[in-house]
Write an enzyme that holds these catalytic residues in place. Structure first.
Site, mmCIF file in Angstrom:
data_model
loop_
_atom_site.group_PDB
_atom_site.id
_atom_site.type_symbol
_atom_site.label_atom_id
_atom_site.label_comp_id
_atom_site.label_asym_id
_atom_site.label_seq_id
_atom_site.Cartn_x
_atom_site.Cartn_y
_atom_site.Cartn_z
ATOM 1 N N LEU A 1 -5.682 10.354 9.643
ATOM 2 C CA LEU A 1 -4.467 10.788 8.966
ATOM 3 C C LEU A 1 -4.802 11.726 7.807
ATOM 4 O O LEU A 1 -5.887 11.660 7.230
ATOM 5 C CB LEU A 1 -3.693 9.595 8.426
ATOM 6 N N TYR B 1 -15.703 -2.166 8.209
ATOM 7 C CA TYR B 1 -14.270 -1.915 8.023
ATOM 8 C C TYR B 1 -13.541 -2.206 9.329
ATOM 9 O O TYR B 1 -12.487 -2.855 9.341
ATOM 10 C CB TYR B 1 -14.068 -0.465 7.599
ATOM 11 N N ASP C 1 1.488 -4.268 -8.662
ATOM 12 C CA ASP C 1 2.382 -5.406 -8.438
ATOM 13 C C ASP C 1 1.629 -6.713 -8.227
ATOM 14 O O ASP C 1 2.236 -7.786 -8.212
ATOM 15 C CB ASP C 1 3.266 -5.144 -7.219
ATOM 16 N N ASP D 1 -22.515 13.951 12.030
ATOM 17 C CA ASP D 1 -21.222 14.305 12.603
ATOM 18 C C ASP D 1 -20.373 13.070 12.883
ATOM 19 O O ASP D 1 -19.160 13.184 13.072
ATOM 20 C CB ASP D 1 -21.410 15.035 13.948
ATOM 21 N N THR E 1 -5.021 7.047 14.081
ATOM 22 C CA THR E 1 -6.017 8.087 14.163
ATOM 23 C C THR E 1 -6.323 8.629 12.770
ATOM 24 O O THR E 1 -5.892 8.069 11.761
ATOM 25 C CB THR E 1 -5.533 9.218 15.099
ATOM 26 N N GLY F 1 -0.666 5.408 -1.138
ATOM 27 C CA GLY F 1 -1.636 6.254 -0.452
ATOM 28 C C GLY F 1 -0.986 7.306 0.416
ATOM 29 O O GLY F 1 0.233 7.478 0.431
ATOM 30 N N ARG G 1 -11.865 15.512 16.915
ATOM 31 C CA ARG G 1 -11.058 14.424 16.383
ATOM 32 C C ARG G 1 -9.580 14.672 16.656
ATOM 33 O O ARG G 1 -9.136 15.806 16.828
ATOM 34 C CB ARG G 1 -11.270 14.283 14.867
ATOM 35 N N GLY H 1 0.802 -1.219 0.000
ATOM 36 C CA GLY H 1 0.000 0.000 0.000
ATOM 37 C C GLY H 1 0.834 1.267 0.000
ATOM 38 O O GLY H 1 0.565 2.207 0.751
#
Length: 303
Positions: free
Chosen positions: A161, A131, A33, A260, A159, A9, A203, A6
């Protein structure tokens, strides 16, 4: 040999750069890949590289709306990716597995700040439940492989990102990248920005370079579960105010009919701080760098 999955990203790009700076070389995998949802394809990749250390950041990720629209696909894709990568790591002699997870795996309604020991104390919050379940299964698999095979692991509860190379999806994306795209669109078109919710939700946000540095720290020094966060919370309204200042957009409209999510989330970072890590970027600095990167690279950005 170090392998990073990954690597394209927001976190993967920053982690690739940090690993190259620290170790000189890394095998950085992207979807081109091979398909990590396919067990045979995954095993072929790992047989070719036979890594001693793996940083596993590959995942299918969405924001609140995406999680509500595609729960089955998100669950199945992430279960397949994680299961295949861990099994291939074991079978090809991996010695340390650093897994990227999410604070969404925590139960809803916990006392704050959330501590790593509470991850199994109830079901995940409904906004990202499936998820989150897939990420919890990854932790269970890693613990099983540690007990049976001795595979050392560090499991990072990440957290919120943000940073360059993110997916700037205004419909299904996470808070900051979607807002960055909206503010840039308004700034270049003399328009206004519509923002979901009331702005009251608080947050913890972490800039991608700081997140990468934290993962290198737990990869070198840590075993078990770690909150990877700034340790500070801010209301979403503060992010909006900062981006309004950075972009010089005049008008913001709050859509209080949109959700929210959970109103407050904060995390105990004492385990991570105990390894010597502290973030280097303020929220204002990180937002400025992210917005400038987006503006300089637009329209060649991921949506």
């Amino acid at each position: 040999m170090i392998v990073l999955t990954g690597s394209s990203g927001v976190l993967g790009a920053a982690l690739k750069s940090a690993l190259e700076s620290a170790h000189g070389s890394v095998v950085a995998l992207t979807s081109s890949d091979g398909d990590l949802r396919d067990a045979d394809a995954t095993m072929a990749i790992f047989e070719r590289h036979r890594p001693k250390v793996i940083y596993h950041a590959a995942a299918r990720v969405h924001g609140i709306m995406g999680n509500q629209m595609f729960p089955a696909e998100i669950y199945l894709d992430n279960i397949r990716i994680n299961t295949n990568v861990i099994e291939a790591a074991h079978r090809t002699g991996c010695e340390k597995f650093v897994a990227v997870s999410t604070v969404a795996a925590y139960p809803g309604g916990l006392d704050l700040p959330m501590h790593e020991d509470a991850i199994w104390d109830g079901p995940p919050h409904g906004s990202e439940m499936f998820y989150a379940h897939a990420k919890r299964v990854m932790l269970a698999q890693l613990e099983a492989y540690k007990r049976q095979y001795g595979l050392d692991y560090a499991y990072a509860l990440m957290t919120n990102l943000y940073g360059p190379h993110d997916r700037f999806d205004t419909a299904h994306g996470h808070v900051i990248p979607s807002l960055v795209a909206k503010f840039h669109q308004a700034a270049t078109g003399n328009g206004s920005v519509s923002v979901w919710g009331s702005g009251r939700a608080r947050r913890d946000f972490l800039y991608s370079e700081d997140a990468a540095a934290a993962l290198l720290t737990i990869g070198a020094k840590g075993s078990g579960v770690f909150n990877v966060a700034s340790g500070e919370t801010v209301p979403v309204r503060a992010v909006v105010d900062s981006l309004q200042h950075i972009s010089q957009v005049g008008s913001v409209v709050w859509d209080a009919d949109k959700p929210d999510g959970q109103l407050d989330r904060s995390y105990d970072v004492s385990r991570l701080r105990g390894l010597g890590f502290a973030p280097r970027h303020s929220l204002e600095d990180g937002l400025t760098a992210t917005y400038r990167w987006y503006a300089e690279n637009y329209p060649n950005v991921r949506g």
